[in-house]
Structures are given as C-alpha cells and as structure tokens.
Write a protein that holds these residues in place. Structure first.
Motif, mmCIF file in Angstrom:
data_model
loop_
_atom_site.group_PDB
_atom_site.id
_atom_site.type_symbol
_atom_site.label_atom_id
_atom_site.label_comp_id
_atom_site.label_asym_id
_atom_site.label_seq_id
_atom_site.Cartn_x
_atom_site.Cartn_y
_atom_site.Cartn_z
ATOM 1 N N SER A 192 -3.226 -8.386 -5.743
ATOM 2 C CA SER A 192 -4.223 -8.883 -6.445
ATOM 3 C C SER A 192 -4.892 -10.286 -6.228
ATOM 4 C CB SER A 192 -4.009 -8.698 -7.926
ATOM 5 O OG SER A 192 -3.147 -9.842 -8.342
ATOM 6 N N ARG A 193 -6.213 -10.226 -6.674
ATOM 7 C CA ARG A 193 -6.855 -11.683 -6.645
ATOM 8 C C ARG A 193 -5.956 -12.660 -7.190
ATOM 9 N NH1 ARG A 193 -11.827 -8.733 -6.729
ATOM 10 N NH2 ARG A 193 -13.258 -9.243 -4.806
ATOM 11 N N GLY B 135 0.916 -1.173 0.032
ATOM 12 C CA GLY B 135 -0.083 0.050 0.176
ATOM 13 C C GLY B 135 0.630 1.334 -0.012
ATOM 14 N N SER C 290 -10.803 -11.183 -0.991
ATOM 15 C CA SER C 290 -11.463 -9.958 -0.746
ATOM 16 C C SER C 290 -11.304 -8.964 -2.008
ATOM 17 C CB SER C 290 -11.474 -9.543 0.594
ATOM 18 O OG SER C 290 -9.836 -9.319 0.930
ATOM 19 N N GLY C 291 -10.145 -9.199 -2.518
ATOM 20 C CA GLY C 291 -9.768 -7.919 -3.335
ATOM 21 C C GLY C 291 -9.212 -6.972 -2.715
ATOM 22 N N THR C 292 -9.013 -6.583 -1.370
ATOM 23 C CA THR C 292 -8.629 -5.448 -0.686
ATOM 24 C C THR C 292 -6.955 -6.034 -0.439
ATOM 25 O OG1 THR C 292 -9.029 -6.345 1.413
ATOM 26 C CG2 THR C 292 -10.884 -5.084 0.320
ATOM 27 N N GLY C 293 -6.659 -4.738 -0.071
ATOM 28 C CA GLY C 293 -4.916 -4.481 -0.084
ATOM 29 C C GLY C 293 -4.286 -4.519 -1.414
ATOM 30 N N SER C 294 -2.768 -4.611 -1.389
ATOM 31 C CA SER C 294 -2.246 -4.272 -2.178
ATOM 32 C C SER C 294 -1.845 -5.684 -3.078
ATOM 33 C CB SER C 294 -0.519 -3.688 -1.760
ATOM 34 O OG SER C 294 -0.038 -4.891 -1.069
#
Length: 213
Positions: A78-79, A26, A72-76
């Motif tokens: 990627s899925r 991030g 979840s697709g959150t944070g730095s």
C-alpha cells in the motif's frame, strides 16, 4: 508457507484457527501461526522496533495524504506502507542508540508530477508563512491549475497542520496562517503540488525549520 492456486473460497486474509492467510507479493499464501519465542529480542531487533514506532507515530496524522499521494499505488504494497518503508530506510538516523527523524529527508508525498521551481518560505507576523515559487507550468506534465498544499509540523507540540488547495501553480505565491499558540514555536515545512483530478502529486520539497512570529 504454502501458496493458494485454486480453491472454492480462494485466498483470504486473517487468522483461522492455527492458520494465517495473507497476500504476499501479489500471491495468496497460507502459513501456520508462529510460535511465541521465549528468546529476548536482540539489540538490533529492539532498535528496529524503536524506528518503526517512531515512524508510525510521526506519519499517522498525515496518512490521509499518503494514501492518495505516495508512490504509484500498484503492487501488493500500500502507499502508506511504502511511506513507512521509505521513511525508516531514508529519513531516520541513530544518535546514541536513539533513532531520530531527519526532517530534510522526509517525504510527505512522492510522485511523478513536476515539482516546484525555486520555492521558499518566509515567516510573517500573526503566525503566517508566505510561500513563493517560480512559474514552471509549461514544463513536463505541469499544469497551471495544479493545486498548492503545505504541511507544517511542530516537534515540541507533536502536531501537524495541513493546508490543502491554497492556490494554483500559476499564482506563484500562497500563504498559511497557524493558530496563535504556535507563536514562538519552531515548525518544519513541506509543500507539494497535486493535479486537479487528485491522481498525481510531486515529491514534496522540505523548506526548512522556521520560528513562527
């Protein structure tokens, strides 16, 4: 390595001259381009490279699913990167110094949607596979209209067959039909639910190895 806090241009990604910009946890950072090493890779490094190559090759055909439905697709991270990391750490074993996939531990999707209850797969004539499960549409965040999907993988051919929106959770049964050239081949089968807004999926259960009739 240095962290970018303020600047006219802000953070960037990529290489500019001898400087590389990236986003790490991030935060925008810059670092110098690493110098090439003349030291040969260790056995541990070679093994990790082999694992990475195996997993990337396996997951690439299904990355369109995992871009939507892994984590979840959150944070730095990627899925897709989360899927690769999970598979390397949880679904690869080393046999005689050769990494191999453990299909029963592979996840096609990973999420918080309520999953299947007592799901099974049965091969039928004419390259068909029939899926059956029990109704749990009133449990947790499940919904009767959640969509049923199936993923089949043939190791011999190195191919995936993806079947999306086969039906709804409330149907309790669905069927897929493979191409005729799959007759006599063995395939690995996974299934998953996603919600109607395509924002959430369940962990994909592995149903087993089946010989196509």
């Amino acid at each position: 390595m240095a962290r970018i806090t303020k600047g006219i241009l802000g953070g960037f990604s990529g290489k500019v001259g001898t400087i590389v910009g990236a986003n790490w946890r991030g935060q925008d950072i810059i670092r110098s381009t690493p110098k090439p090493s003349s030291r040969p890779p260790s056995e541990k490094q070679l093994l990790q490279q082999s694992k990475f190559k195996l997993v990337i090759s396996f997951l690439q055909p299904i990355n369109s699913i995992q871009k939507r439905y892994f984590g979840s697709g959150t944070g730095s991270k990627s899925r897709v990167n989360m899927a690769v990391s999970y598979t390397i750490n949880e679904a690869v074993e080393v046999v005689g110094d050769v990494p191999q996939l453990m299909y029963n531990k592979v996840l096609i999707t990973r999420g918080d949607l309520a999953g299947f209850q007592n799901v099974s797969a049965t091969p039928q004539a004419a390259q068909a596979i029939v899926l059956n499960w029990e109704d749990n549409s009133v449990q947790g965040n499940a919904n009767a209209a959640d969509k049923v999907n199936a993923v089949c993988y043939c190791e011999e051919l190195g191919t995936f067959e993806i079947f999306e929106s086969l039906g709804e959770r409330s149907f309790l049964t669905a069927a897929v039909t493979l191409q005729s050239y799959y007759a006599g081949k063995t395939v690995q089968v996974w299934v998953y639910f996603n919600n109607t807004t395509e924002t959430l999926a369940c962990n994909s259960p592995y149903l087993g190895t089946f010989t196509i009739l």
